[in-house]
Design an enzyme around this catalytic site. Structure first.
Site, PDB file in Angstrom:
ATOM      1  CG  ASP A  14      11.586  -1.008   8.675  1.00  0.00           C
ATOM      2  OD1 ASP A  14      11.517  -2.171   9.146  1.00  0.00           O
ATOM      3  OD2 ASP A  14      12.581  -0.288   8.835  1.00  0.00           O
ATOM      4  CG  LEU A  15       9.201  -3.768   3.588  1.00  0.00           C
ATOM      5  CD1 LEU A  15       9.804  -3.703   2.191  1.00  0.00           C
ATOM      6  CD2 LEU A  15       7.930  -4.607   3.576  1.00  0.00           C
TER       7      LEU A  15
END
Length: 140
Positions: A14-15
């Site tokens: 994810d980020l």
């Protein structure tokens, strides 16, 4: 126990650079396929004979986060196999720290591709897999 080694790709994260939880299920799938390949099962051959084995149960428990570019080892162990189903347990471990990242379990049933009904595998096919699990096997 069979060990499948895998590097975490950027697209797995994810980020924050942490592996998305759903990807562990995919890692377990990869490990299961490599486990069966190492045991001498030709999955293409089974599919050509009209036999597939969909997952009917899946479990995952998350302990720690894996991160981008980390090497993880997925220890794979067959817990039960008979002529109609296959149960495998998994443990995803950080190669660097040795910490358990996630554990899981899947159950598959052998099914006919045309009817969707459960089928029985030949006894010899099951016996070969059982024999394979008696030794300590390692994958890459």
């Amino acid at each position: 126990m069979f060990t499948y080694k895998r590097r975490v790709n950027f697209y797995d994260t994810d980020l924050m650079g942490v592996v998305h939880h759903a990807n562990y299920i995919r890692y377990f799938e990869e490990a299961r396929v490599e486990y069966l390949r190492a045991a001498g099962w030709d999955l293409t051959e089974l599919m050509n004979k009209g036999i597939v084995f969909p997952i009917v149960e899946v479990e995952a428990k998350y302990k720690e986060s894996a991160r981008y570019d980390e090497i993880i080892l997925i220890h794979t162990c067959m817990r039960n196999v008979d002529r109609v189903k296959l149960e495998i347990e998994y443990e995803a471990v950080s190669e660097k720290t040795g910490h358990i990242l996630a554990t899981g379990r899947t159950v598959n049933t052998f099914t006919d591709t045309k009817t969707g009904r459960i089928v029985r595998l030949p006894k010899e096919k099951v016996a070969g897999l059982v024999e394979f699990t008696k030794g300590d096997r390692n994958g890459q």
